[in-house]
Design an enzyme around this catalytic site. Structure first.
Site, mmCIF file in Angstrom:
data_model
loop_
_atom_site.group_PDB
_atom_site.id
_atom_site.type_symbol
_atom_site.label_atom_id
_atom_site.label_comp_id
_atom_site.label_asym_id
_atom_site.label_seq_id
_atom_site.Cartn_x
_atom_site.Cartn_y
_atom_site.Cartn_z
ATOM 1 N N GLU A 1 0.930 -1.302 -0.206
ATOM 2 C CA GLU A 1 0.008 0.061 0.000
ATOM 3 C C GLU A 1 0.837 1.284 0.016
ATOM 4 O O GLU A 1 0.471 2.351 -0.847
ATOM 5 C CB GLU A 1 -0.984 -0.025 1.276
ATOM 6 C CG GLU A 1 -2.054 1.074 1.243
ATOM 7 C CD GLU A 1 -1.587 2.196 1.928
ATOM 8 O OE1 GLU A 1 -2.418 3.416 1.952
ATOM 9 O OE2 GLU A 1 -0.449 2.416 2.376
ATOM 10 N N HIS B 1 3.990 7.343 10.044
ATOM 11 C CA HIS B 1 5.145 7.143 9.626
ATOM 12 C C HIS B 1 6.452 7.502 10.247
ATOM 13 O O HIS B 1 7.553 7.704 9.853
ATOM 14 C CB HIS B 1 5.307 7.720 8.148
ATOM 15 C CG HIS B 1 4.611 7.070 7.235
ATOM 16 N ND1 HIS B 1 4.394 7.402 5.838
ATOM 17 C CD2 HIS B 1 3.426 6.219 7.430
ATOM 18 C CE1 HIS B 1 3.377 6.822 5.208
ATOM 19 N NE2 HIS B 1 2.810 6.193 6.206
HETATM 20 CO CO CO Z 1 1.044 4.884 5.695
HETATM 21 ZN ZN ZN Z 2 -1.913 3.109 6.027
#
Ligand code: CO
Ligand code: ZN
Length: 327
Positions: A191, A300
């Site tokens: 993804e 992240h």
């Molecule tokens: Co992400």
């Molecule tokens: Zn994600």
């Protein structure tokens, strides 16, 4: 569910190398009496058969990481990012590479901190020279954050909450759902590098409705960019991000289901980023799709933070969405 989230969060699984996460999930699927298969790209699919609506619900297994591009004579590694990482998020952090190899991210000069870029950074695996380094890692090896999952107040902190929290929610909803809908629980690959696994799995499954379960940003930290999403106010119903404008009927149905169940929710407009629904909805002739997100701070980074209440409401919300008649 906490133990499951912890195990998923701490597992190694950058885009393209989701095996460890996939086997953890396969372990959880044992004895559930569902048809389970892995497709050519590595997406893991569990099918709950039924005669109602065909719903594909996706959560991605992969996480962001750093891919080794070069090893110098002194044994320091240079790298390229896999997914959207910020140089400031990796500085001084610990990383994990295949084979249990650990690394620290360093920067060349103190002045470089002012204008930080990956070009001026390196990974240090404690090797004395190039030969010793190449005995432990190869060009193309990928490092992920190493961080312990830990409750912080009423919240959870850890790496890869994006999107192992989604994987955990799919597993939890699978346990609870009572419906005649045909449900494809899809744990997708890649993804973070462009919604790649969702694209091929949606094509194969060709569902009536697509749903993605993922994390989203929040606007509730000091001086944060304006965004009407906060931790602790419930899961979100996506209106728009860079990959999708949620199908109006799906979005409105999601909001109606939340209201009917007494589940607090937040309408979400995310100005950057996307989810698997971005790929699902433009598959074949088009598949009406929507997204339920869990608000998350520090996405992240090694310490992504979600709210325990949002996760619990997310579990109830997802179960109710999968049980809905969608008519
Ligand atoms: Co992400
Ligand atoms: Zn994600």
């Amino acid at each position: 569910m906490l133990k499951l989230i912890k195990n998923l969060s701490e597992a190694y699984g950058p885009s393209g190398r989701e095996e460890e996460v996939r086997s953890l999930i396969q372990e959880e699927l044992k004895g559930k009496n569902l048809e389970v298969f892995t497709d050519a790209l590595g997406n893991l699919v569990a099918v709950k058969e039924g005669r109602g609506k065909k719903i594909m619900v996706a959560a991605h297994m992969d996480e962001v990481g750093l891919m080794v591009t070069h090893v110098d004579e002194e044994g320091f590694l240079r790298f390229a990012n896999i997914g959207g990482l910020q140089p400031a998020s990796i500085l001084g952090r610990c990383f994990l590479l295949p084979g249990g190899v650990k690394a620290t991210a360093g920067v060349e000069k103190p002045e470089d901190l002012k204008d930080l870029s990956f070009k001026k950074m390196y990974l240090d695996i404690g090797a004395r020279d190039k030969g010793e380094a190449l005995g432990q890692v190869g060009i193309g090896s990928v490092a992920v954050f190493e961080a312990a999952f830990t409750p912080v107040g009423g919240r959870y902190s850890g790496k890869a909450m994006d999107d192992r929290i989604g994987c955990a929610l799919l597993l939890a909803a699978m346990e609870e759902v009572r419906t005649d809908n045909e449900i494809y629980f899809v744990f997708t690959v890649q993804e973070e590098v462009g919604l790649r696994g969702a694209r091929t799995s949606a094509y194969r499954l060709n569902p009536d409705i697509g749903l993605a379960v993922d994390v989203t940003r929040s606007g509730d930290t000091p001086e944060a960019p304006r965004m009407a999403v906060s931790l602790g106010k419930g899961p979100t119903v996506k209106v728009k991000d860079n990959s999708i404008i949620a199908h109006p009927r799906v979005k409105e149905r999601m909001m109606a289901v939340a209201e009917g169940e007494g589940i607090p929710y937040q309408p979400e407009v995310l100005e950057r980023g996307g989810t698997d629904a971005g790929a699902i909805h433009i598959t074949r002739e088009g598949i009406p799709s929507g997204v339920m997100s869990i608000p998350c701070r520090y996405i992240h980074t090694a310490a992504e933070m979600v709210d325990a209440g949002d996760v619990e409401y997310g579990r109830r919300f997802l179960t109710a969405l999968l049980e809905d008649s969608w008519s």
